[in-house]
Enzyme design. Sequence first.
Site, PDB file in Angstrom:
ATOM      1  N   HIS A   1      -9.558  -0.738 -43.360  1.00 19.33           N
ATOM      2  CA  HIS A   1     -10.391  -0.878 -44.557  1.00 19.33           C
ATOM      3  C   HIS A   1      -9.855  -2.039 -45.387  1.00 19.33           C
ATOM      4  CE1 HIS A   1     -12.601   2.985 -44.203  1.00 19.33           C
ATOM      5  NE2 HIS A   1     -11.495   3.394 -43.601  1.00 19.33           N
TER       6      HIS A   1
ATOM      7  N   THR B   1     -12.792   9.576 -45.498  1.00 16.26           N
ATOM      8  CA  THR B   1     -13.278   8.659 -46.538  1.00 16.26           C
ATOM      9  C   THR B   1     -14.629   8.053 -46.191  1.00 16.26           C
ATOM     10  OG1 THR B   1     -12.112   6.742 -45.599  1.00 16.26           O
ATOM     11  CG2 THR B   1     -10.906   8.097 -47.198  1.00 16.26           C
ATOM     12  N   THR B   2     -15.227   8.496 -45.083  1.00 15.40           N
ATOM     13  CA  THR B   2     -16.583   8.108 -44.728  1.00 15.40           C
ATOM     14  C   THR B   2     -17.383   9.382 -44.467  1.00 15.40           C
ATOM     15  OG1 THR B   2     -15.937   7.910 -42.394  1.00 15.40           O
ATOM     16  CG2 THR B   2     -15.934   5.882 -43.703  1.00 15.40           C
TER      17      THR B   2
ATOM     18  N   HIS C   1     -19.429  -0.622 -39.794  1.00 18.98           N
ATOM     19  CA  HIS C   1     -18.773  -0.482 -41.092  1.00 18.98           C
ATOM     20  C   HIS C   1     -17.264  -0.707 -40.998  1.00 18.98           C
ATOM     21  CE1 HIS C   1     -18.486   3.610 -39.362  1.00 18.98           C
ATOM     22  NE2 HIS C   1     -17.353   3.701 -40.045  1.00 18.98           N
TER      23      HIS C   1
END
Length: 291
Positions: free
Chosen positions: A132, A219-220, A104
Amino acid sequence: MGPARHLRGLTALLISAALLLSAAIPAARGQEETEDEEEFNYIPGDANGPENWGSIKPEWANCSAGRMQSPIDLARERVSLVPALGFLNHSYRPAQASIVNRGHDIMVRFNGDAGSLVINGTAYDLRQMHWHSPSEHTVDGRRYAMELHMVHESAAGKAAVIGILYEIGLVPDPFLLRLEPFIRRIADRKDREEPIGVVDPRLARGTASAYYRYMGSLTTPPCSEGVVWTIIKKVRSVSKRQLELLREAVHDGNENNARPVQDLNDRDISLFRPKLHKQELLSFKDKLVGA
């Protein structure tokens, strides 16, 4: 026992074994599918997309139920000038590192002592950095091309993250420039890790002084809260080629690996800036008068 009875018994035994084997194969396949289904992604509307992270695993419930989730929009009308925050107190140093394709995102993991960040007397050691794209945090509703997260951890296991925003420009990012050959080696190879020698985090951090500060979360998944967020105000430059390299290196479905903006829920957003421009100072004064 006669030959016929022996043959019938052997046949029954073989049939039973075959039935057990046929039952086990779907169970194993089902387990593999369940494991795959437990992975999260960034595809809107997907069963494993951001809006459903909180229901994939019980320990990820914060992703849906948390009240201090990240990222957020750093909206000017919600920001308070706090000079007492002071300059960022960090002491980074070059350290041995490796680069990891987590599927990811692409992460630089420090295997040596890369230094620390001190906030309110607590030291947070720099553990890793990852990217990101597009940015996760927004400023007055604007989403930038990319965001770098420098992830730190205290002795008590608490997290502090420095976020750095990027826009596409003619000037490539010098830190990414040094990593490009290694990113190509692990491109599209999930869980692949390569040693990259000594990495200097000071090149990634830069020298900008002004920053936003608020309390949020990872944030994950598992979206753990209590994270001290520091977002550098100055936006840096990344080339289009570098951005494409990072996007193409991750697993399919994660090319856009930014979690949607979360509700602020009355949290404070502070801003430290050593020198305010006159227009910015007037803006803050107007906001205070109108409050």
